[in-house]
Design an enzyme around this catalytic site. Sequence first.
Site, PDB file in Angstrom:
ATOM      1  N   TYR A 185      37.568  62.654 -17.337  1.00  0.00           N
ATOM      2  CA  TYR A 185      38.976  62.205 -16.953  1.00  0.00           C
ATOM      3  C   TYR A 185      39.297  61.452 -18.304  1.00  0.00           C
ATOM      4  CZ  TYR A 185      42.649  59.303 -15.517  1.00  0.00           C
ATOM      5  OH  TYR A 185      43.881  58.496 -15.359  1.00  0.00           O
ATOM      6  N   LEU A 198      39.545  51.160  -4.218  1.00  0.00           N
ATOM      7  CA  LEU A 198      39.388  50.498  -3.344  1.00  0.00           C
ATOM      8  C   LEU A 198      40.541  50.004  -2.318  1.00  0.00           C
ATOM      9  CD1 LEU A 198      37.605  48.132  -2.625  1.00  0.00           C
ATOM     10  CD2 LEU A 198      38.561  46.682  -4.211  1.00  0.00           C
TER      11      LEU A 198
HETATM   12  P1  NAD Z   1      49.273  61.029  -8.933  1.00  0.00           P
HETATM   13  O1  NAD Z   1      48.342  62.141  -8.762  1.00  0.00           O
HETATM   14  O2  NAD Z   1      49.793  60.332  -7.393  1.00  0.00           O
HETATM   15  O3  NAD Z   1      50.321  61.396  -9.784  1.00  0.00           O
HETATM   16  C1  NAD Z   1      50.025  62.625 -10.730  1.00  0.00           C
HETATM   17  C2  NAD Z   1      51.309  63.730 -10.359  1.00  0.00           C
HETATM   18  O4  NAD Z   1      51.214  64.750 -11.420  1.00  0.00           O
HETATM   19  C3  NAD Z   1      51.173  64.531  -8.957  1.00  0.00           C
HETATM   20  O5  NAD Z   1      52.317  64.354  -8.310  1.00  0.00           O
HETATM   21  C4  NAD Z   1      50.809  65.754  -9.468  1.00  0.00           C
HETATM   22  O6  NAD Z   1      51.263  66.567  -8.258  1.00  0.00           O
HETATM   23  C5  NAD Z   1      51.230  65.921 -10.752  1.00  0.00           C
HETATM   24  N1  NAD Z   1      50.955  66.983 -11.507  1.00  0.00           N
HETATM   25  C6  NAD Z   1      49.380  67.193 -11.697  1.00  0.00           C
HETATM   26  N2  NAD Z   1      49.265  68.303 -12.461  1.00  0.00           N
HETATM   27  C7  NAD Z   1      50.530  68.731 -12.720  1.00  0.00           C
HETATM   28  C8  NAD Z   1      51.137  69.683 -13.396  1.00  0.00           C
HETATM   29  N3  NAD Z   1      50.361  70.684 -14.572  1.00  0.00           N
HETATM   30  N4  NAD Z   1      52.423  70.091 -13.435  1.00  0.00           N
HETATM   31  C9  NAD Z   1      53.167  69.322 -12.861  1.00  0.00           C
HETATM   32  N5  NAD Z   1      52.739  68.123 -12.183  1.00  0.00           N
HETATM   33  C10 NAD Z   1      51.308  67.967 -11.813  1.00  0.00           C
HETATM   34  O7  NAD Z   1      48.664  59.992 -10.017  1.00  0.00           O
HETATM   35  P2  NAD Z   1      49.260  58.558 -10.320  1.00  0.00           P
HETATM   36  O8  NAD Z   1      48.056  57.469  -9.759  1.00  0.00           O
HETATM   37  O9  NAD Z   1      50.527  58.538  -9.936  1.00  0.00           O
HETATM   38  O10 NAD Z   1      48.926  58.588 -11.722  1.00  0.00           O
HETATM   39  C11 NAD Z   1      50.005  58.799 -12.738  1.00  0.00           C
HETATM   40  C12 NAD Z   1      49.361  59.019 -14.235  1.00  0.00           C
HETATM   41  O11 NAD Z   1      48.861  57.705 -14.492  1.00  0.00           O
HETATM   42  C13 NAD Z   1      48.489  59.992 -14.181  1.00  0.00           C
HETATM   43  O12 NAD Z   1      48.453  60.562 -15.541  1.00  0.00           O
HETATM   44  C14 NAD Z   1      47.052  59.258 -14.252  1.00  0.00           C
HETATM   45  O13 NAD Z   1      45.914  59.771 -14.845  1.00  0.00           O
HETATM   46  C15 NAD Z   1      47.428  57.862 -15.035  1.00  0.00           C
HETATM   47  N6  NAD Z   1      46.864  56.732 -14.403  1.00  0.00           N
HETATM   48  C16 NAD Z   1      46.561  56.446 -13.123  1.00  0.00           C
HETATM   49  C17 NAD Z   1      45.942  55.374 -12.724  1.00  0.00           C
HETATM   50  C18 NAD Z   1      45.605  54.823 -11.335  1.00  0.00           C
HETATM   51  O14 NAD Z   1      44.688  53.892 -11.229  1.00  0.00           O
HETATM   52  N7  NAD Z   1      46.479  55.349 -10.250  1.00  0.00           N
HETATM   53  C19 NAD Z   1      45.224  54.400 -13.463  1.00  0.00           C
HETATM   54  C20 NAD Z   1      45.395  54.913 -15.065  1.00  0.00           C
HETATM   55  C21 NAD Z   1      46.327  56.129 -15.557  1.00  0.00           C
HETATM   56  N1  UFG Z   2      34.810  49.832  -4.964  1.00  0.00           N
HETATM   57  C1  UFG Z   2      33.878  49.657  -3.715  1.00  0.00           C
HETATM   58  N2  UFG Z   2      34.059  50.353  -2.699  1.00  0.00           N
HETATM   59  C2  UFG Z   2      35.059  51.306  -2.710  1.00  0.00           C
HETATM   60  C3  UFG Z   2      35.808  51.518  -3.913  1.00  0.00           C
HETATM   61  C4  UFG Z   2      35.873  50.849  -4.937  1.00  0.00           C
HETATM   62  O1  UFG Z   2      33.134  48.676  -3.834  1.00  0.00           O
HETATM   63  O2  UFG Z   2      34.853  51.991  -1.571  1.00  0.00           O
HETATM   64  C5  UFG Z   2      34.865  48.790  -6.047  1.00  0.00           C
HETATM   65  C6  UFG Z   2      34.196  49.822  -7.274  1.00  0.00           C
HETATM   66  O3  UFG Z   2      32.985  49.650  -7.385  1.00  0.00           O
HETATM   67  C7  UFG Z   2      35.069  48.894  -8.472  1.00  0.00           C
HETATM   68  C8  UFG Z   2      36.327  48.283  -7.792  1.00  0.00           C
HETATM   69  O4  UFG Z   2      36.018  48.547  -6.289  1.00  0.00           O
HETATM   70  O5  UFG Z   2      34.101  47.512  -8.722  1.00  0.00           O
HETATM   71  C9  UFG Z   2      37.535  49.113  -8.086  1.00  0.00           C
HETATM   72  O6  UFG Z   2      37.398  50.587  -8.211  1.00  0.00           O
HETATM   73  P1  UFG Z   2      38.421  51.784  -8.002  1.00  0.00           P
HETATM   74  O7  UFG Z   2      37.758  52.717  -7.729  1.00  0.00           O
HETATM   75  O8  UFG Z   2      39.448  50.808  -7.058  1.00  0.00           O
HETATM   76  O9  UFG Z   2      38.931  51.488  -9.356  1.00  0.00           O
HETATM   77  P2  UFG Z   2      38.116  51.941 -10.953  1.00  0.00           P
HETATM   78  O10 UFG Z   2      38.110  50.776 -11.658  1.00  0.00           O
HETATM   79  O11 UFG Z   2      36.816  52.357 -10.714  1.00  0.00           O
HETATM   80  O12 UFG Z   2      39.054  53.062 -11.532  1.00  0.00           O
HETATM   81  C10 UFG Z   2      40.442  53.134 -11.349  1.00  0.00           C
HETATM   82  C11 UFG Z   2      40.902  54.377 -11.264  1.00  0.00           C
HETATM   83  C12 UFG Z   2      40.839  54.958 -12.748  1.00  0.00           C
HETATM   84  C13 UFG Z   2      41.641  54.300 -13.543  1.00  0.00           C
HETATM   85  C14 UFG Z   2      41.173  52.781 -13.476  1.00  0.00           C
HETATM   86  C15 UFG Z   2      41.655  52.213 -14.288  1.00  0.00           C
HETATM   87  O13 UFG Z   2      40.149  55.064 -10.456  1.00  0.00           O
HETATM   88  O14 UFG Z   2      41.438  56.405 -12.673  1.00  0.00           O
HETATM   89  O15 UFG Z   2      41.262  52.410 -12.310  1.00  0.00           O
HETATM   90  O16 UFG Z   2      43.140  52.150 -14.239  1.00  0.00           O
HETATM   91  F1  UFG Z   2      41.674  54.711 -14.799  1.00  0.00           F
END
Ligand code: NAD
Ligand code: UFG
Length: 343
Positions: free
Chosen positions: A149, A206
């Site tokens: 990812y 988390l």
């Molecule tokens: P989310 O899954 O809630 O939102 C993503 C949206 O994109 C969804 O509504 C999904 O239906 C839509 N989607 C996926 N593929 C598609 C496609 N081909 N065409 C049209 N729609 C499509 O995720 P989010 O948490 O809102 O994240 C938004 C963006 O931020 C993502 O690109 C994610 O990778 C990035 N991001 C999220 C986090 C996080 O922790 N939530 C952290 C870092 C980056």
């Molecule tokens: N954690 C637990 N128990 C759980 C879930 C998480 O102890 O059930 C801990 C993890 O080990 C970590 C912290 O909580 O130490 C945060 O974990 P998250 O899964 O909430 O977040 P991450 O930092 O692993 O990753 C998230 C998203 C990624 C994103 C990243 C940075 O999953 O997609 O934040 O934005 F890229």
Amino acid sequence: MNILVTGGAGYIGSHTLVELLAAGHGAVCVDDLSNSSEEAVILAGKIAGKDIPFYKADIRDRSALDKIFTENHIDCVIHFAGFKAVGESMIKPWEYYENNLMGTLTLTDVMRRHGCKRLIFSSTSTVYGDPEILPIREDAPKGNCANAYARTKWFQEEILRDLCGADLRNGDPDPWGIVILRYFNPIGAHPSGLIGEDPRGIPNGLMPYITQVAVGRLEKLTVFGSDYDTPDGTGIRDYIHVCDLASGHVAVLSALKAGSVIDYNLGTGRGYTVLEIVRAFEAANGIEIPYVFGPRRPGDIAAYWSDPSKIDHELGWKAEKGLEDMCRDSWNWQKKNPKGYGR
Ligand code: NAD
Ligand code: UFG
């Protein structure tokens, strides 16, 4: 500006729609609803007091995107659409590369054909890999990603830099102007409790796990690892309120400049351990969260948090909400919507 928000029905996208409309911008949303509900777009419009034109379409569908650009004048695109589950990306890497990379390639091609070359891209702090120096600045090494990812995000960043670089080399009179945002850990929900995070199945994150324990959908939290080199042995992350994250997108609209790719961290600059989050949630909401310690989760990094000063110095923007707001608003959303959007 009139802004096309891809993935606008998702967690961060729906909160960003609210902030864009509140700031006086227009927004059009496209989402294939593969990980979301149209309800989120309707409710975002309700919060902002405006209707949001919605297109249910896959951004890899060139003719569907063409239609959107033909029917709407779009000044800029905020691009959230993509798959984001770290674990799933290691089981289905092809699907992740195909959706995330082809989505961005198709979107940028249709954009340039319609003369729209302003883009804000959702990247992730995980492109920094395991950081050597904390807090993490934007000029830290990148690309040594721990999962597929994160690699799709890094490759998308590189594609966008190449597009802009080529325009400059070719002397294009209207080169791309791009902002790359690297999110740290978004949590929380809109204070209205109308929109929030609604993960499918058992949450990986988390905070959604904690709120589902609080609402009785899950029995107890497993804390992944208690022997990290951190003050209490549990992992440290930089949690940022999703409404702050959303307002960061509005702030960077002014940084979209022809011929430049600018990157910003979106975080608070403050790290909290897992146990600090559990205690903060309990204190903010008066609810006990039962937990047990389990082994470390494969692929997890012990500790990372942002240096958020670049966006502050350059644009005068910083996150304003604290951990108590994040915990209260996460719970407010979950208790009002025990089953999320009920998908
Ligand atoms: P989310 O899954 O809630 O939102 C993503 C949206 O994109 C969804 O509504 C999904 O239906 C839509 N989607 C996926 N593929 C598609 C496609 N081909 N065409 C049209 N729609 C499509 O995720 P989010 O948490 O809102 O994240 C938004 C963006 O931020 C993502 O690109 C994610 O990778 C990035 N991001 C999220 C986090 C996080 O922790 N939530 C952290 C870092 C980056
Ligand atoms: N954690 C637990 N128990 C759980 C879930 C998480 O102890 O059930 C801990 C993890 O080990 C970590 C912290 O909580 O130490 C945060 O974990 P998250 O899964 O909430 O977040 P991450 O930092 O692993 O990753 C998230 C998203 C990624 C994103 C990243 C940075 O999953 O997609 O934040 O934005 F890229």
